[in-house]
Design a protein around this motif. Structure first.
Motif, PDB file in Angstrom:
ATOM      1  N   GLU A 193       9.183  18.032 -11.606  1.00 18.64           N
ATOM      2  CA  GLU A 193       8.178  17.776 -11.587  1.00 18.64           C
ATOM      3  C   GLU A 193       7.428  16.431 -10.652  1.00 18.64           C
ATOM      4  O   GLU A 193       6.406  15.980  -9.870  1.00 18.64           O
ATOM      5  N   TRP A 196       3.099  20.740   6.622  1.00 12.54           N
ATOM      6  CA  TRP A 196       4.481  21.065   5.856  1.00 12.54           C
ATOM      7  C   TRP A 196       5.486  20.199   5.817  1.00 12.54           C
ATOM      8  O   TRP A 196       5.911  19.562   6.337  1.00 12.54           O
ATOM      9  N   GLN A 206      12.568  22.987  -0.324  1.00 10.46           N
ATOM     10  CA  GLN A 206      13.114  24.105   0.681  1.00 10.46           C
ATOM     11  C   GLN A 206      13.900  24.687   0.846  1.00 10.46           C
ATOM     12  O   GLN A 206      12.724  25.457   2.081  1.00 10.46           O
ATOM     13  N   VAL A 208       8.123  23.897   3.235  1.00 11.21           N
ATOM     14  CA  VAL A 208       6.899  24.654   1.875  1.00 11.21           C
ATOM     15  C   VAL A 208       5.722  23.658   2.753  1.00 11.21           C
ATOM     16  O   VAL A 208       5.696  22.694   3.067  1.00 11.21           O
ATOM     17  N   SER A 209       4.375  24.446   2.927  1.00 14.74           N
ATOM     18  CA  SER A 209       3.387  23.726   2.969  1.00 14.74           C
ATOM     19  C   SER A 209       2.157  23.391   1.723  1.00 14.74           C
ATOM     20  O   SER A 209       2.471  23.337   0.719  1.00 14.74           O
ATOM     21  N   THR A 210       2.498  22.046   1.992  1.00 14.93           N
ATOM     22  CA  THR A 210       1.734  21.006   1.077  1.00 14.93           C
ATOM     23  C   THR A 210       1.313  21.173  -0.015  1.00 14.93           C
ATOM     24  O   THR A 210       1.303  21.260  -1.171  1.00 14.93           O
ATOM     25  N   THR A 247       1.325  24.436  -2.001  1.00 15.55           N
ATOM     26  CA  THR A 247       2.124  24.560  -2.332  1.00 15.55           C
ATOM     27  C   THR A 247       1.574  24.126  -4.104  1.00 15.55           C
ATOM     28  O   THR A 247       2.055  23.749  -5.092  1.00 15.55           O
ATOM     29  N   TYR A 248       1.115  22.518  -3.829  1.00  9.24           N
ATOM     30  CA  TYR A 248       1.239  21.501  -4.837  1.00  9.24           C
ATOM     31  C   TYR A 248      -1.310  21.462  -5.398  1.00  9.24           C
ATOM     32  O   TYR A 248      -1.585  21.670  -4.425  1.00  9.24           O
ATOM     33  N   TYR A 257      -4.895  25.092  -2.179  1.00  8.60           N
ATOM     34  CA  TYR A 257      -4.258  25.735  -3.324  1.00  8.60           C
ATOM     35  C   TYR A 257      -4.658  26.624  -4.009  1.00  8.60           C
ATOM     36  O   TYR A 257      -4.281  28.368  -4.288  1.00  8.60           O
ATOM     37  N   HIS A 267      -4.009  30.564  -3.926  1.00  8.56           N
ATOM     38  CA  HIS A 267      -3.425  31.741  -4.959  1.00  8.56           C
ATOM     39  C   HIS A 267      -4.925  32.082  -5.331  1.00  8.56           C
ATOM     40  O   HIS A 267      -4.564  33.158  -6.485  1.00  8.56           O
TER      41      HIS A 267
END
Length: 355
Positions: A86, A106, A111, A116-118, A121-122, A293, A297
């Motif tokens: 990571e 993006w 992956q 992935v959506s930057t 995802t982070y 982010y 979530h």
């Protein structure tokens, strides 16, 4: 927080009675009015200077110890170690920012092939700090070396803040020294913050400590200072939450505690406590909705936020009298279910009056 440490150092001093001689140090004429040496003011200056010096010493010692550990790791491997796992992903984002000044919405190189959506995802946050500070460091340093120094320095900033928090809360210089010193040199703290690997927790922890320290400081201030300190401390919690998602555990503990206060009626009767809870809850809701982010979530629907919504509903019910009507209905339906807490809060003739 400095005031708390300063008060712990105070000693009873006699009234300043020392006077200069007939001719003072700046060449006053004989028989002129003698000057009084303000020993109390000088003592205060020395105390503040001593506190600042101690905090700087803590910071420098913490930095030096971690760099010694990192250099030993490099020597054992024969070269500077690369970032891994990571940590490598986080450094990749820092390099993107340093080279282009922006992050892609993006990322198709992660992956693959869908990508992935930057930002969803982070937990992006530390990367902007590292890239910005790296620009002002000497150009002869590699980006890897710059980022390691920045990450190390940022984490170590939390050590004097911790000492200030504990010292101001306990009114003990020894308490501040022990807490700051232990956090500076303990193996569990050192081994994870040398800069060898990047981690979101090392970025979030200084924010989290600042939240706790400012919150403790604000509670001892008059109304204006309390409001300002509460708002700033809530902002620090929001920054910590956006930087590291495991801060949600601390938020959950905070929400549970204030839910208990709401059930006991303390939150309803204490205006300052209610203001602190309200500002922090609004800050958490704002970052949960605005941060990509946390929004992706569904932090706004997490257990911690649901507890805050419940506390808000309880306060609203008490303020509007709905809670009193519900208690009366419960007593009419099931008299045996009445508890001392229910009877006490309902009162003999109507809703409880705060205060």
């Amino acid at each position: 927080m400095l005031n708390g440490l300063e008060k712990s150092l105070e000693r009873r001093l006699p009234e300043p009675e020392r006077r200069w001689g007939v001719v003072d140090a700046v060449g006053s004429e004989p028989n002129s009015e003698p000057r009084t040496l303000n020993t109390g003011y000088m003592t205060k200056i020395f105390k503040i200077a001593g506190i600042i010096l101690g905090l700087v010493l803590l910071f420098v010692c913490a930095m030096a110890m971690r760099r010694m550990v990192l250099e030993a790791q490099f020597r054992s491997q024969g070269s500077e170690l690369p970032f891994s796992m990571e940590s490598a992903l986080e450094f990749r984002l820092v390099r993107m920012l340093a080279e282009t000044g922006r992050l892609p919405d993006w990322d198709f190189n992660i992956q693959t092939p869908q990508g992935v959506s930057t930002r969803a995802t982070y937990t992006v946050g530390a990367e902007y700090l590292y890239a910005a500070v790296a620009k002002v460091l000497p150009s002869g340093m590699t980006l890897e070396s710059k980022v390691r120094w920045i990450a190390l320095g940022w984490f170590c900033l939390g050590i004097p803040v911790l000492a200030l928090w504990v010292g101001g809360w306990s009114r003990s210089v020894w308490g501040a020294a022990v807490a700051g010193g232990y956090y500076a040199v303990s193996m569990a703290s050192v081994i994870r913050s040398t800069g060898q690997e990047l981690s979101h927790e090392n970025y979030a922890l200084p924010w989290l400590i600042a939240w706790l320290g400012l919150q403790a400081w604000a509670r001892r201030q008059p109304a204006r200072g309390f409001r300002k300190g509460t708002v700033v401390s809530a902002g620090c919690l929001g920054m910590a939450l956006m930087g590291w998602d495991l801060v949600q555990y601390m938020v959950l503990l905070w929400a549970v505690w204030f839910s208990v206060l709401a059930i006991r009626g303390t939150l309803l009767s204490d205006d300052r406590l209610r203001f602190e809870w309200g500002v922090t809850s609004l800050m958490l809701l704002a970052v949960g909705v605005l941060n990509p982010y946390l929004r992706a979530h569904a932090f706004w629907g997490s257990s911690a936020m649901l507890l805050s919504y419940g506390s808000a509903a309880a306060l609203l019910a008490e303020k509007t009298g709905v809670a009193w009507v519900m208690r009366q209905f419960a007593l009419w339906r099931e008299p045996r279910c009445a508890t001392p807490l229910t009877l006490k809060s309902s009162g003999p003739t109507g809703p409880a009056v705060p205060g």
